[in-house]
Design an enzyme around this catalytic site. Structure first.
Site, PDB file in Angstrom:
ATOM      1  N   LYS A 139      11.340  -1.915 -11.846  1.00  0.00           N
ATOM      2  CA  LYS A 139      12.445  -1.008 -11.579  1.00  0.00           C
ATOM      3  C   LYS A 139      13.661  -1.804 -11.155  1.00  0.00           C
ATOM      4  CE  LYS A 139      13.305  -1.332  -7.792  1.00  0.00           C
ATOM      5  NZ  LYS A 139      13.737  -2.524  -6.980  1.00  0.00           N
ATOM      6  N   TYR A 224      14.543   4.066  -4.782  1.00  0.00           N
ATOM      7  CA  TYR A 224      13.339   4.568  -4.107  1.00  0.00           C
ATOM      8  C   TYR A 224      13.590   5.937  -3.488  1.00  0.00           C
ATOM      9  CZ  TYR A 224      10.966   0.052  -4.485  1.00  0.00           C
ATOM     10  OH  TYR A 224      10.350  -1.083  -4.963  1.00  0.00           O
TER      11      TYR A 224
HETATM   12  P1  NAD Z   1      13.735 -13.187  -8.233  1.00  0.00           P
HETATM   13  O1  NAD Z   1      15.127 -13.701  -8.301  1.00  0.00           O
HETATM   14  O2  NAD Z   1      12.871 -13.630  -7.110  1.00  0.00           O
HETATM   15  O3  NAD Z   1      12.971 -13.542  -9.585  1.00  0.00           O
HETATM   16  C1  NAD Z   1      13.561 -13.333 -10.836  1.00  0.00           C
HETATM   17  C2  NAD Z   1      12.921 -14.278 -11.843  1.00  0.00           C
HETATM   18  O4  NAD Z   1      13.602 -14.128 -13.084  1.00  0.00           O
HETATM   19  C3  NAD Z   1      13.066 -15.755 -11.443  1.00  0.00           C
HETATM   20  O5  NAD Z   1      11.847 -16.423 -11.666  1.00  0.00           O
HETATM   21  C4  NAD Z   1      14.137 -16.288 -12.361  1.00  0.00           C
HETATM   22  O6  NAD Z   1      13.983 -17.651 -12.668  1.00  0.00           O
HETATM   23  C5  NAD Z   1      13.928 -15.423 -13.596  1.00  0.00           C
HETATM   24  N1  NAD Z   1      15.096 -15.334 -14.463  1.00  0.00           N
HETATM   25  C6  NAD Z   1      15.040 -15.343 -15.806  1.00  0.00           C
HETATM   26  N2  NAD Z   1      16.248 -15.285 -16.341  1.00  0.00           N
HETATM   27  C7  NAD Z   1      17.118 -15.250 -15.315  1.00  0.00           C
HETATM   28  C8  NAD Z   1      18.532 -15.189 -15.237  1.00  0.00           C
HETATM   29  N3  NAD Z   1      19.293 -15.140 -16.338  1.00  0.00           N
HETATM   30  N4  NAD Z   1      19.092 -15.140 -14.021  1.00  0.00           N
HETATM   31  C9  NAD Z   1      18.347 -15.163 -12.911  1.00  0.00           C
HETATM   32  N5  NAD Z   1      16.987 -15.226 -12.916  1.00  0.00           N
HETATM   33  C10 NAD Z   1      16.384 -15.277 -14.116  1.00  0.00           C
HETATM   34  O7  NAD Z   1      13.840 -11.604  -8.273  1.00  0.00           O
HETATM   35  P2  NAD Z   1      12.696 -10.572  -7.896  1.00  0.00           P
HETATM   36  O8  NAD Z   1      12.868 -10.148  -6.496  1.00  0.00           O
HETATM   37  O9  NAD Z   1      11.380 -11.119  -8.302  1.00  0.00           O
HETATM   38  O10 NAD Z   1      13.115  -9.312  -8.804  1.00  0.00           O
HETATM   39  C11 NAD Z   1      12.799  -9.250 -10.185  1.00  0.00           C
HETATM   40  C12 NAD Z   1      12.687  -7.782 -10.620  1.00  0.00           C
HETATM   41  O11 NAD Z   1      11.654  -7.161  -9.879  1.00  0.00           O
HETATM   42  C13 NAD Z   1      13.945  -6.946 -10.361  1.00  0.00           C
HETATM   43  O12 NAD Z   1      14.135  -6.027 -11.410  1.00  0.00           O
HETATM   44  C14 NAD Z   1      13.630  -6.199  -9.069  1.00  0.00           C
HETATM   45  O13 NAD Z   1      14.295  -4.964  -8.952  1.00  0.00           O
HETATM   46  C15 NAD Z   1      12.136  -6.003  -9.207  1.00  0.00           C
HETATM   47  N6  NAD Z   1      11.468  -5.891  -7.908  1.00  0.00           N
HETATM   48  C16 NAD Z   1      10.623  -4.859  -7.699  1.00  0.00           C
HETATM   49  C17 NAD Z   1       9.963  -4.723  -6.497  1.00  0.00           C
HETATM   50  C18 NAD Z   1       8.995  -3.593  -6.273  1.00  0.00           C
HETATM   51  O14 NAD Z   1       8.551  -3.414  -5.139  1.00  0.00           O
HETATM   52  N7  NAD Z   1       8.627  -2.849  -7.310  1.00  0.00           N
HETATM   53  C19 NAD Z   1      10.200  -5.647  -5.477  1.00  0.00           C
HETATM   54  C20 NAD Z   1      11.065  -6.712  -5.720  1.00  0.00           C
HETATM   55  C21 NAD Z   1      11.681  -6.833  -6.941  1.00  0.00           C
END
Ligand code: NAD
Length: 373
Positions: A139, A224
């Site tokens: 999401k 949420y």
């Molecule tokens: P994050 O920044 O920790 O991880 C993102 C990943 O994507 C990294 O490994 C990064 O290297 C990669 N990536 C690939 N292409 C990229 C680019 N062009 N720019 C930046 N990063 C790139 O982020 P996250 O917290 O893991 O969030 C990722 C997704 O998960 C988001 O959509 C977020 O909303 C979702 N999320 C959901 C929950 C939940 O509880 N359901 C919790 C946190 C995050």
């Protein structure tokens, strides 16, 4: 049992089920209730995006019996190497963002879980669908409703499933409140309040970049409260009003909302009042009230434990790891056609994206926006 890893996974799942105890109906079909080792179908998953949430999902999947991490997609070779060692993933199941279309020819992967910045979900899910694999997408599903519809269409054309990572849809106390509401225990529902927010840190993170995040707090955490308003009240809103407050325009640039308050009206006359913010802490509360009773979750959507009470007393349902249960349930939805209590598919997420579009429009125009289906 094929090997030690499978054995440990099964032990983990048994521990999970012991923890679940007398959980709600959503758990009733999960393995571990009988003593026999699980020998049914397993969803073989590749994770795309090995960031902070991907890490959490991978760890949680170690306790799954019905879902297993078998593949990796990342732009960072060193991360692939570390994860390969940790999760025993073969080279043939590892891809980068340029090569992952080749997963089409890999019979060992069933589904790809897209856990990348929001703006990438649209193209990546469509490529997953074209590769003939089921898509699980984090999401917010997309940047707007138009993108969401295109993702749904692509998955339909490819005849693959599209699920969205709404982990709260499987959370036991949440499901108990939904059960009570359906049973009429709150009477006619009148009001929902959803408060969701935290203070966002690093100003350089992608979450504060309009191109990658598609917005600000509303896309990330306000969703949420919006989604919760829908599953708690059990209706689809027919209008929305919204107001934005920005105290730090340097950190929260044009198009990146810091704080949005939004209100929803429902066909029954119930109303919801919600707050989404990147600039306040201790905001994680749902409150639902009806003519005969109320429910409160505090915290309501964090990683847990979720705590709550109703007019009948404290909620004492189990407190499993959200992502473990989500992946167990998603495996059954994809492989066995199980129908979840609260939908988790692309159409469900499209509803949120339509309302988010309307919230941003209401902020811009200052007017009530009527929602059409
Ligand atoms: P994050 O920044 O920790 O991880 C993102 C990943 O994507 C990294 O490994 C990064 O290297 C990669 N990536 C690939 N292409 C990229 C680019 N062009 N720019 C930046 N990063 C790139 O982020 P996250 O917290 O893991 O969030 C990722 C997704 O998960 C988001 O959509 C977020 O909303 C979702 N999320 C959901 C929950 C939940 O509880 N359901 C919790 C946190 C995050």
């Amino acid at each position: 049992m094929n090997n030690r890893r499978d054995f440990l996974q099964k032990i983990g799942a048994t521990a999970l089920m012991l923890q679940l105890g007398n959980a709600s109906a959503a758990w009733s079909n999960t393995p571990g209730e009988s003593e026999a080792p699980y020998e049914g179908p397993v969803l073989r998953v590749a994770i795309m995006g090995l960031g902070s949430y991907g890490t959490r999902v991978a760890q949680a999947m170690e306790s799954c019996t019905r879902a297993k991490l078998v593949g990796l997609i990342s732009g960072t070779p060193s991360k692939i190497k570390d994860w390969q060692e940790k999760y025993n993933i073969p080279d043939k199941n590892c891809y980068n963002y340029e090569t992952f279309d080749q997963v089409k020819n890999n019979p060992d992967i069933d589904a790809i879980y897209v856990i990348t910045p929001n703006a990438l979900h649209h193209d990546q899910v469509i490529r997953v669908a074209k590769a003939g694999k089921h898509a699980i997408c984090e999401k917010p599903m997309s940047l707007d409703a138009k993108e969401a519809q295109e993702m749904i269409d692509a998955c339909k054309t490819a005849n693959v499933k599209l699920l969205v990572g709404y982990r709260m849809h499987f959370e036991p106390k949440t499901l108990e409140i939904i059960r009570m509401r359906k049973a009429g225990e709150f009477g006619k529902i009148k009001f929902f309040q959803g408060l969701c927010g935290f203070t966002s840190g690093d100003p350089k993170q992608w979450r504060l970049n309009k191109q990658l995040a598609g917005g600000g707090s509303m896309m990330d955490i306000g969703i949420y409260a919006l989604n919760g308003a829908r599953y708690m009240i059990g209706e689809e809103p027919i209008w929305v009003t919204a107001q934005e407050t920005k105290t730090d325009p340097v950190k929260f640039k044009e198009g990146v909302d810091e704080t949005i308050q939004f209100q929803l009206g429902f066909p029954s006359g119930a109303v919801a009042s919600c707050l989404s913010t990147y600039n306040m802490n201790n905001l994680d509360r749902f409150f639902l009230t009806g003519e005969k009773g109320f429910a409160e979750l505090l915290p309501s959507t964090g990683y847990g434990p979720i705590k709550g009470r109703t007019h009948k007393g404290v909620l004492n349902q189990p407190e499993p790891t959200h992502q473990t249960v989500q992946m167990e349930e998603m495996a059954q939805i994809i492989l066995e056609g199980k129908v979840p209590v609260v939908p988790i598919d692309g159409v469900e997420a499209l509803k949120d994206m339509k309302i988010i579009d309307a919230i941003y429009l209401a902020v811009k125009t200052g007017k009530k926006v009527v929602l059409k289906g």
